[in-house]
Structures are given as structure tokens and as C-alpha cells.
Motif scaffolding. Sequence first.
Motif, PDB file in Angstrom:
ATOM      1  N   VAL A   1      -6.359  -4.095   0.107  1.00 36.60           N
ATOM      2  CA  VAL A   1      -6.425  -4.115  -1.213  1.00 36.60           C
ATOM      3  C   VAL A   1      -5.956  -3.034  -2.211  1.00 36.60           C
ATOM      4  CG1 VAL A   1      -8.368  -4.657  -2.766  1.00 36.60           C
ATOM      5  CG2 VAL A   1      -8.789  -5.431  -0.479  1.00 36.60           C
ATOM      6  N   GLY A   2      -5.402  -3.542  -3.089  1.00 38.95           N
ATOM      7  CA  GLY A   2      -4.560  -2.528  -3.995  1.00 38.95           C
ATOM      8  C   GLY A   2      -4.725  -2.960  -5.509  1.00 38.95           C
ATOM      9  N   SER A   3      -3.957  -2.190  -6.478  1.00 35.24           N
ATOM     10  CA  SER A   3      -4.096  -2.415  -7.914  1.00 35.24           C
ATOM     11  C   SER A   3      -2.645  -1.804  -8.374  1.00 35.24           C
ATOM     12  CB  SER A   3      -5.216  -1.761  -8.577  1.00 35.24           C
ATOM     13  OG  SER A   3      -5.249  -0.308  -8.384  1.00 35.24           O
ATOM     14  N   THR A   4      -2.145  -2.560  -9.443  1.00 37.20           N
ATOM     15  CA  THR A   4      -0.794  -2.276  -9.722  1.00 37.20           C
ATOM     16  C   THR A   4      -0.676  -2.787 -11.155  1.00 37.20           C
ATOM     17  OG1 THR A   4       1.415  -2.067  -9.389  1.00 37.20           O
ATOM     18  CG2 THR A   4       0.363  -4.222  -8.668  1.00 37.20           C
ATOM     19  N   THR A   5       0.402  -2.316 -11.871  1.00 39.07           N
ATOM     20  CA  THR A   5       0.824  -2.786 -13.413  1.00 39.07           C
ATOM     21  C   THR A   5       2.003  -4.028 -12.883  1.00 39.07           C
ATOM     22  OG1 THR A   5       2.093  -1.077 -13.556  1.00 39.07           O
ATOM     23  CG2 THR A   5      -0.236  -1.023 -14.469  1.00 39.07           C
ATOM     24  N   ASP A   6       2.562  -3.818 -11.955  1.00 39.73           N
ATOM     25  CA  ASP A   6       3.758  -4.714 -11.657  1.00 39.73           C
ATOM     26  C   ASP A   6       3.640  -5.052 -10.235  1.00 39.73           C
ATOM     27  OD1 ASP A   6       6.281  -5.858 -11.215  1.00 39.73           O
ATOM     28  OD2 ASP A   6       7.385  -4.185 -12.026  1.00 39.73           O
ATOM     29  N   LEU A   7       2.915  -6.480 -10.222  1.00 36.93           N
ATOM     30  CA  LEU A   7       2.682  -7.283  -8.932  1.00 36.93           C
ATOM     31  C   LEU A   7       3.701  -7.448  -7.990  1.00 36.93           C
ATOM     32  CD1 LEU A   7       0.460  -8.018  -7.073  1.00 36.93           C
ATOM     33  CD2 LEU A   7       0.417 -10.324  -8.381  1.00 36.93           C
ATOM     34  N   THR A   8       4.984  -7.937  -8.822  1.00 40.98           N
ATOM     35  CA  THR A   8       6.066  -8.408  -7.759  1.00 40.98           C
ATOM     36  C   THR A   8       6.748  -7.339  -7.388  1.00 40.98           C
ATOM     37  OG1 THR A   8       6.246 -10.289  -9.416  1.00 40.98           O
ATOM     38  CG2 THR A   8       8.333  -9.704  -7.990  1.00 40.98           C
ATOM     39  N   ARG A   9       7.018  -6.154  -8.113  1.00 41.05           N
ATOM     40  CA  ARG A   9       7.481  -4.997  -7.539  1.00 41.05           C
ATOM     41  C   ARG A   9       6.931  -4.204  -6.624  1.00 41.05           C
ATOM     42  NH1 ARG A   9       7.079   0.328  -8.490  1.00 41.05           N
ATOM     43  NH2 ARG A   9       5.672   0.246 -10.267  1.00 41.05           N
ATOM     44  N   ARG A  10       5.308  -4.176  -6.774  1.00 42.73           N
ATOM     45  CA  ARG A  10       4.535  -3.708  -5.803  1.00 42.73           C
ATOM     46  C   ARG A  10       4.513  -4.361  -4.449  1.00 42.73           C
ATOM     47  NH1 ARG A  10       3.429   1.148  -3.876  1.00 42.73           N
ATOM     48  NH2 ARG A  10       1.294   1.379  -3.055  1.00 42.73           N
ATOM     49  N   VAL A  11       4.524  -5.706  -4.468  1.00 40.99           N
ATOM     50  CA  VAL A  11       4.639  -6.292  -3.191  1.00 40.99           C
ATOM     51  C   VAL A  11       5.859  -6.009  -2.251  1.00 40.99           C
ATOM     52  CG1 VAL A  11       4.447  -8.739  -1.917  1.00 40.99           C
ATOM     53  CG2 VAL A  11       2.716  -7.976  -3.856  1.00 40.99           C
ATOM     54  N   GLU A  12       6.979  -6.140  -3.217  1.00 42.80           N
ATOM     55  CA  GLU A  12       8.159  -5.878  -2.643  1.00 42.80           C
ATOM     56  C   GLU A  12       8.121  -4.356  -2.141  1.00 42.80           C
ATOM     57  OE1 GLU A  12      11.235  -6.372  -5.624  1.00 42.80           O
ATOM     58  OE2 GLU A  12      11.099  -8.365  -5.513  1.00 42.80           O
ATOM     59  N   GLN A  13       7.780  -3.490  -2.730  1.00 39.85           N
ATOM     60  CA  GLN A  13       7.563  -2.021  -2.106  1.00 39.85           C
ATOM     61  C   GLN A  13       6.764  -2.179  -0.780  1.00 39.85           C
ATOM     62  OE1 GLN A  13       5.911   0.020  -5.358  1.00 39.85           O
ATOM     63  NE2 GLN A  13       7.581   1.008  -5.965  1.00 39.85           N
ATOM     64  N   HIS A  14       5.618  -2.622  -0.708  1.00 37.52           N
ATOM     65  CA  HIS A  14       4.951  -2.934   0.497  1.00 37.52           C
ATOM     66  C   HIS A  14       5.943  -3.406   1.720  1.00 37.52           C
ATOM     67  CE1 HIS A  14       0.790  -1.601  -0.556  1.00 37.52           C
ATOM     68  NE2 HIS A  14       0.875  -2.337  -1.401  1.00 37.52           N
ATOM     69  N   ASN A  15       6.607  -4.187   1.438  1.00 35.43           N
ATOM     70  CA  ASN A  15       7.426  -4.960   2.556  1.00 35.43           C
ATOM     71  C   ASN A  15       8.631  -4.354   2.933  1.00 35.43           C
ATOM     72  OD1 ASN A  15       6.126  -7.285   3.645  1.00 35.43           O
ATOM     73  ND2 ASN A  15       6.190  -8.506   1.486  1.00 35.43           N
ATOM     74  N   HIS A  16       8.706  -3.297   1.830  1.00 34.63           N
ATOM     75  CA  HIS A  16      10.140  -2.283   2.420  1.00 34.63           C
ATOM     76  C   HIS A  16       9.551  -1.017   2.984  1.00 34.63           C
ATOM     77  CE1 HIS A  16      12.519  -5.134  -0.165  1.00 34.63           C
ATOM     78  NE2 HIS A  16      13.216  -4.814   0.488  1.00 34.63           N
ATOM     79  N   GLY A  17       8.536  -1.103   3.500  1.00 39.66           N
ATOM     80  CA  GLY A  17       7.736   0.317   4.007  1.00 39.66           C
ATOM     81  C   GLY A  17       7.667   1.349   2.755  1.00 39.66           C
ATOM     82  N   GLU A  18       7.521   1.036   1.732  1.00 41.72           N
ATOM     83  CA  GLU A  18       7.449   1.986   0.479  1.00 41.72           C
ATOM     84  C   GLU A  18       5.927   1.968   0.001  1.00 41.72           C
ATOM     85  OE1 GLU A  18      10.581   0.721  -2.220  1.00 41.72           O
ATOM     86  OE2 GLU A  18      12.210   1.252  -0.758  1.00 41.72           O
ATOM     87  N   GLY A  19       5.260   1.111   0.439  1.00 39.56           N
ATOM     88  CA  GLY A  19       3.827   1.010  -0.125  1.00 39.56           C
ATOM     89  C   GLY A  19       2.694   2.202   0.620  1.00 39.56           C
ATOM     90  N   ALA A  20       1.547   1.692   0.933  1.00 42.49           N
ATOM     91  CA  ALA A  20       0.711   2.602   1.461  1.00 42.49           C
ATOM     92  C   ALA A  20       0.969   2.554   3.042  1.00 42.49           C
ATOM     93  CB  ALA A  20      -0.764   1.619   1.324  1.00 42.49           C
TER      94      ALA A  20
END
Length: 102
Positions: free
Chosen positions: A17-36
Motif C-alpha cells: 500500500v502506498g501513496s503518490t501524486t503520479d500513479l502511472t509513474r509510481r507503478v512504473e518505478q516499482h516495476n523497474h525496481g526503483e520503488g520501495a
Amino acid sequence: MKAFMYILKCNDDSYYVGSTTDLTRRVEQHNHGEGAEYTKKRLPVELVYFEECRNIKDAFLREKQVQGWSRKKREALISGKFDLLPSLSKSKTLVSTSSTNT
């Protein structure tokens, strides 16, 4: 500025569970290993739920609320079974420890 509280399903069947101002970018970050750190070890992740909030503060507060929920309660939210949410809340019954003197 609008923001989002979101839930990701990880490849190990857990939820993040997370929060963001840019949902599309944040999901992409997670899937590229740049998330949490949590999601880096559980790729790929899939967006399974999100709510739009008025601002990032409200999204963050909602994130913290949902993080405290059980898996069953999160799954009811994800599947839109909002009527089940109250019954899936943790019991807040108090146990009386007082005794009566006679």
C-alpha cells in the motif's frame, strides 16, 4: 494537487500500500525496481486498486489507515465489497478486569 492511495499485488501474492501524486509513474518505478525496498524483492507488481484523494496529505493518511488492515479487509476493498469492511474490522471489545468486593 490531487494524489492517490494505491494497492499493488506483488508476485509473491502479498500486497503493498502506498501513496503518490503520479500513479502511472509510481507503478512504473516499482516495476523497474526503483520503488520501495519491499516491492524490489517481489517483482513484478500489479496495480489492483487506487483511490483519488484531494492532496498528498490525505492520500498518505489513507495509506496508513489501509496499511493497518488485515489481508481480508484489503481484499474486500479491492473487490468492491464495501459492505464487508465493518465486519472485517479488528474487534475493539474491552475485557473487564474489575472485581466486586463483598
